[in-house]
Design a protein around this motif. Structure first.
Motif, mmCIF file in Angstrom:
data_model
loop_
_atom_site.group_PDB
_atom_site.id
_atom_site.type_symbol
_atom_site.label_atom_id
_atom_site.label_comp_id
_atom_site.label_asym_id
_atom_site.label_seq_id
_atom_site.Cartn_x
_atom_site.Cartn_y
_atom_site.Cartn_z
ATOM 1 N N ARG A 16 -13.508 109.624 72.915
ATOM 2 C CA ARG A 16 -14.024 108.257 72.926
ATOM 3 C C ARG A 16 -13.340 107.438 71.843
ATOM 4 N N GLY A 17 -12.971 106.247 72.172
ATOM 5 C CA GLY A 17 -12.336 105.364 71.211
ATOM 6 C C GLY A 17 -11.746 104.156 71.916
ATOM 7 N N GLU A 18 -11.659 103.042 71.215
ATOM 8 C CA GLU A 18 -11.182 101.810 71.826
ATOM 9 C C GLU A 18 -9.757 101.940 72.345
ATOM 10 N N LYS A 19 -8.860 102.495 71.533
ATOM 11 C CA LYS A 19 -7.462 102.590 71.952
ATOM 12 C C LYS A 19 -7.248 103.579 73.096
ATOM 13 N N LEU A 64 1.698 107.486 78.630
ATOM 14 C CA LEU A 64 0.345 107.636 78.098
ATOM 15 C C LEU A 64 0.238 108.881 77.233
ATOM 16 N N ALA A 65 0.825 109.988 77.693
ATOM 17 C CA ALA A 65 0.783 111.226 76.908
ATOM 18 C C ALA A 65 1.462 111.032 75.555
ATOM 19 N N ASP A 66 2.589 110.307 75.530
ATOM 20 C CA ASP A 66 3.273 110.029 74.266
ATOM 21 C C ASP A 66 2.375 109.247 73.314
ATOM 22 N N ARG A 67 1.707 108.233 73.840
ATOM 23 C CA ARG A 67 0.861 107.385 72.985
ATOM 24 C C ARG A 67 -0.314 108.174 72.415
ATOM 25 N N LEU A 68 -0.949 108.978 73.258
ATOM 26 C CA LEU A 68 -2.075 109.774 72.785
ATOM 27 C C LEU A 68 -1.634 110.779 71.732
ATOM 28 N N ASN A 69 -0.455 111.338 71.919
ATOM 29 C CA ASN A 69 0.062 112.312 70.961
ATOM 30 C C ASN A 69 0.339 111.641 69.614
ATOM 31 N N ARG A 70 0.932 110.454 69.650
ATOM 32 C CA ARG A 70 1.223 109.749 68.402
ATOM 33 C C ARG A 70 -0.058 109.319 67.691
ATOM 34 N N TRP A 120 -5.892 102.442 76.746
ATOM 35 C CA TRP A 120 -4.614 102.941 77.262
ATOM 36 C C TRP A 120 -4.780 103.596 78.623
ATOM 37 N N VAL A 121 -5.871 104.314 78.807
ATOM 38 C CA VAL A 121 -6.126 104.948 80.103
ATOM 39 C C VAL A 121 -6.305 103.890 81.189
#
Length: 478
Positions: free
Chosen positions: A369-372, A391-397, A376-377
């Motif tokens: 849970r979180g705003e970002k 999306l996977a890159d952003r979540l990883n970063r 993004w999803v």
């Protein structure tokens, strides 16, 4: 028919952001001139703004659903979509905005004061904005974010310097009609006043407002009579004026007991203990009323009250009363801090807030849970493999994978991003590498394909480079 409404439940919806555009510039001799997809427009906000010409919430009582316009999608040629138009909703001065749980979100006082009740969704980025040194020609764009949905409660608390309180038929309406230019309904039966009346009084150089609040009775703070509906209208006043009837025909009542009962109701309601009080003994033009006023005045003064004997009908004692109210209002204004009129509640995030949380639920599912992450999803086109990889890159970063590992997640565990009623659920596979170097052809991401040996991946990449070189060699200009 209802003509005055001071409490409504409002359902507001901001505009959604427009989708970004995935486009490639094409012209003669340049079939692949680079990405030129424009960004989507932002959705319009829903804004509450104080308007002095508005005195009731009646419009929102009849039409409680309000929606701003959405942003337009981006287009090729680096053309961004048009932003949605904000929806400005005028509200009366003194409107309090609450959530459905009763928490105060904003306290709007003063003409022009505004509060964003629902924020418009962000427009999605086009592939031109997503290009980088490593991802030169993205084959995807981001979707627009849906606009915010919110259920809020609007409560009107009359902004007045002086509030007249007392039993029904004590003469409050008559008093405000002779002190100001207000023309409330006046009759000799209880509950003549069904809505608060406002009047403007001029006493020398001082100008102040006075409110006639519907009559209170025992139990008003618990909902009896009309008192509970309108006690909120005395909360903002600087001075409370007890209007006591000295000529009442009810044998079981007298001015002192009336004062004690009204004070008890104000105490039960709460928040009014610090307001200065003035007592008005009304209807002294009646002989019995004058005798009773002279009888109870010493006792009231012994309690510390400033007492004035008046008659709204015969215009007795009105000048002295108006200047006394002006004096107390002036003192209250001088003591009131300038920055306390308008109040908007801001709840900042903690300094160490990572922006998201990871919790393992009873069924073993890991919920993020979180705003970002949730935004993004919502912006991801899951029909495009490259967009999913982005999306996977952003979540990883952001650190989502690290937190999942620390929470005990293993490959193949279920992970949900978002609330229970609107979440994206997938089987988690830890990412060893992240970035554009893992991408294959436009619109594809090798992380979503079956694993291949490293030697095979190298041969495939070399074959793609050879094909591109061959196309270049075979190209014949016109």
């Amino acid at each position: 028919m209802t003509t005055f409404v001071d409490r409504v439940e409002l359902h507001v919806a901001a505009g959604s952001g427009g989708h970004g555009c995935a486009s490639v510039h094409r012209e003669k001799f340049k079939p692949l001139g680079g990405p030129d997809g424009g960004n989507g427009g932002h959705g319009g906000d829903v804004i509450l703004t104080v308007d002095q010409s508005v005195t009731t919430l009646l419009d929102y009582h009849h039409s409680p659903h309000r929606k701003a316009t959405s942003g337009k999608p981006g287009e090729g040629g680096n053309r961004s979509g048009k932003d949605g138009q904000d929806l400005v909703l005028p509200v009366p001065d003194g409107t309090v905005v609450l959530d459905k749980d009763g928490n105060v979100l904003a306290d709007l006082v003063g003409h022009g004061t505004s509060y964003v009740a629902a924020e418009g969704g962000r427009g999605g980025l086009g592939n031109a904005a997503l290009s980088s040194a490593r991802r030169k020609a993205p084959g995807f764009a981001l979707l627009g974010v849906p606009g915010g949905l919110r259920d809020i409660v609007l409560e009107l608390k009359t902004v007045a310097d002086v509030a007249l309180v007392g039993y029904p038929s004590a003469g409050k309406s008559s008093l405000i009609s002779v002190l100001s230019a207000a023309k409330p309904k006046i009759a000799d039966y209880p509950f003549t006043t069904l809505v608060p009346n406002l009047g403007v009084v001029t006493a020398g150089a001082m100008v102040y407002t006075i409110a006639d609040v519907p009559g209170l009775i025992p139990g008003a703070s618990q909902g009896k009579g009309l008192g509970l509906e309108f006690l909120r209208h005395v909360e903002r006043c600087s001075v409370l004026v007890h209007v006591l009837d000295t000529a009442t025909l009810e044998s079981e009542r007298d001015p002192v007991s009336d004062l004690d009962i009204i004070e008890e109701e104000l105490k039960q309601y709460g928040g009014l203990g610090d307001r200065p009080r003035i007592v008005v003994l009304n209807k002294v033009d009646v002989p019995d009323g004058l005798d009773l006023a002279e009888m109870v005045r010493p006792e009231l003064e012994a309690r510390g009250y400033r007492v004035y004997e008046v008659s709204a009908v015969a215009h007795i004692g009105l000048k002295e009363l108006s200047f006394a109210l002006a004096e107390v209002v002036g003192q209250a204004r001088a003591a009131k801090p300038k920055d306390e009129e308008t109040r908007i509640v801001i709840r900042p995030k903690a300094v160490d807030d990572a922006g998201f949380t990871v919790v393992q639920e009873e069924d073993g599912l890991f919920r993020v849970r979180g705003e970002k992450p949730e935004r993004w999803v919502r912006q991801t086109d899951f029909s495009n493999d490259e967009a999913v990889g982005y999306l996977a890159d952003r979540l990883n970063r952001l650190g989502v994978e690290d937190k999942l590992m620390k929470a005990g997640a293993r490959a193949g565990d279920g992970v949900a991003i978002g609330p229970e009623d609107n979440a994206v659920v997938f089987d988690w596979e830890p990412t060893v590498m992240a970035g554009a170097e893992m991408l294959g052809r436009r619109g594809e991401d090798h992380r979503l394909e079956e694993p291949r040996p490293a030697a095979q991946r190298r041969r495939d990449r070399q074959a793609e480079r050879d094909d591109a070189q061959q196309e270049f060699d075979d190209f014949e200009p016109f």
